[in-house]
Structures are given as C-alpha cells and as structure tokens.
Design a protein around this motif. Sequence first.
Motif, PDB file in Angstrom:
ATOM      1  N   HIS A  48       0.857  -1.195   0.000  1.00 10.07           N
ATOM      2  CA  HIS A  48       0.000   0.000   0.000  1.00 10.07           C
ATOM      3  C   HIS A  48       0.889   1.239   0.000  1.00 10.07           C
ATOM      4  N   ASP A  98       0.908   5.339   0.026  1.00  9.17           N
ATOM      5  CA  ASP A  98       0.109   6.523   0.355  1.00  9.17           C
ATOM      6  C   ASP A  98       0.694   7.790  -0.249  1.00  9.17           C
ATOM      7  N   HIS A 148      -2.854   4.806  -3.024  1.00  3.34           N
ATOM      8  CA  HIS A 148      -3.955   5.557  -2.401  1.00  3.34           C
ATOM      9  C   HIS A 148      -3.656   7.037  -2.593  1.00  3.34           C
ATOM     10  N   MET A 179      -4.237  10.608  -2.003  1.00  5.56           N
ATOM     11  CA  MET A 179      -4.852  11.634  -1.143  1.00  5.56           C
ATOM     12  C   MET A 179      -4.424  13.001  -1.666  1.00  5.56           C
ATOM     13  N   ASP A 211      -8.613   0.839   5.722  1.00  5.55           N
ATOM     14  CA  ASP A 211      -7.312   1.509   5.904  1.00  5.55           C
ATOM     15  C   ASP A 211      -7.343   2.429   7.111  1.00  5.55           C
TER      16      ASP A 211
HETATM   17 ZN    ZN Z   1      -3.738   4.586   2.732  1.00  8.18          ZN
END
Ligand code: ZN
Length: 225
Positions: A37, A39, A70, A72, A179
């Motif tokens: 994963h 970020d 992911h 953001m 998450d």
């Molecule tokens: Zn995340």
Amino acid sequence: MSPARTVRIAPSLLAADLGRLREELAAIEAGGADWLHFDVMDGVFVPNLTFGAKLIETCRALTRLPIDVHLMTVEPEKYFDSFVKAGANVLTIHVETAPHLNRQIGRIKELGCSAGAVMNPGTPVESVAEVAADLDLLLIMSVNPGFGGQKFIPASVDKIRRARAILDATRSRAALEVDGGISRDTINACWRAGADTFVAGVAVFQAKDPAAEIAALRALCAEAV
Ligand code: ZN
Ligand code: DX5
C-alpha cells in the motif's frame, strides 16, 4: 457472505524505514504480504506530504508485490499517467476530490490499471453507489487520512457492512479494503463486516517480526474468531 473470500494484507509503506527500503520490501514480500500500500499525500487534500512517481518506480524495481496506490490529492487525474507508467497496479481516488468519478474511474481503467474509490470517515458510503459496479476496489477509511498510527474509528465497522451491501446489490466484484488503525484488535470485526483487504502500516512495519504479524493478521480473518 462467501467463506471463500480472499484475504489480502497490504502493508503501508508510510510506516516503513525508508533508509532500509530494500530490506523492508523484501521482508514483507517473503513474509507473505499480498500488496504494497502506497500513500500519496499532497499537503492540500490532507495535511501531510509524502511520495510520488519516482518512489513508485523505485519500489517497482525492488518488489513483485502489486502496488496499491492511495491518492490523497486534489486533482488526482494529474497523476494517473505517470503513476501507471511508474508501475502502479491499483489507483484509488477520494470521492471528495473526484467530481467526475465515473469519468476518472474509466480513465484509470483505460490506462490498464485497476481502479478504486475511497471516502473519508465523514463522507457517506452511498457516495460510491453509482459507480460500484465499475470498481475494482472500494476502500473504506477507518481513520481521517493524513497520518499513520492513528486510532481505528469504531463506526467504520458498520460502514464496511453497508459497503458490502452496496457491492453485493450491484454485483460488484470489487475488493473491499479498509485503511487505518488495523491491528490484531480491529481486523476481525472488519473481516466479519465484509472487508477482504487490509492495509496495515504500524502493525506490520513496527512489529518485531513483520512476517509473523502478517500471518497473525491473516489468521484473525476467520468467521469463527
Ligand atoms: Zn492509505
Ligand atoms: C492514512 C493512510 C494509511 C496509513 C495507515 O492516511 O492512508 O494507509 O498508512 O497506517 P496505520 O495502519 O499505521 O494506521
């Protein structure tokens, strides 16, 4: 709920020691992790700044694990091409930053990448209902995004249950990922609510033995526990 649901453990790079990136990635891959994963925070959508395409490329060269990105960030579409080129396997975008969710999901798929949608704890899960059938992944945030090592928000369990109902009702085959604050204390409730994919940052990378921790988390994903 299908007992054949696949369990995936996705350690979050955010909690890794980047000075030992090669060893950290080797340890989770050998330790049975399913995905990495990754970020991406832009300091605008969330109050923190992290990684970009260059580090995806570096990780791609160091591991065979699928890279689960992911995003953001505001205007996530700015990054689709370069991140896929760098080796991302899944791109997940926040509904709060995606006014054209249907088009953006379509664009990610056009690039040959799996497409995911995610929402903050304060955003209703119904915000993805119209695109649920098109998703490869639905991510439920169980903390407010921006930092690792936060406390799991208990109301997330019911939200996962409602997410599972939406996926089932739309016959979506999307993975249902959770998450934030996933640990031995919280993973089973999420699994029982219908999640199948679990991000774990601090729990895995700050464990004495990451492989044992991955195995312990996976073992807790059983209906009977
Ligand atoms: Zn995340
Ligand atoms: C938070 C990130 C998470 C974070 C999870 O904004 O999206 O992926 O790394 O960290 P833990 O598992 O430590 O809560």
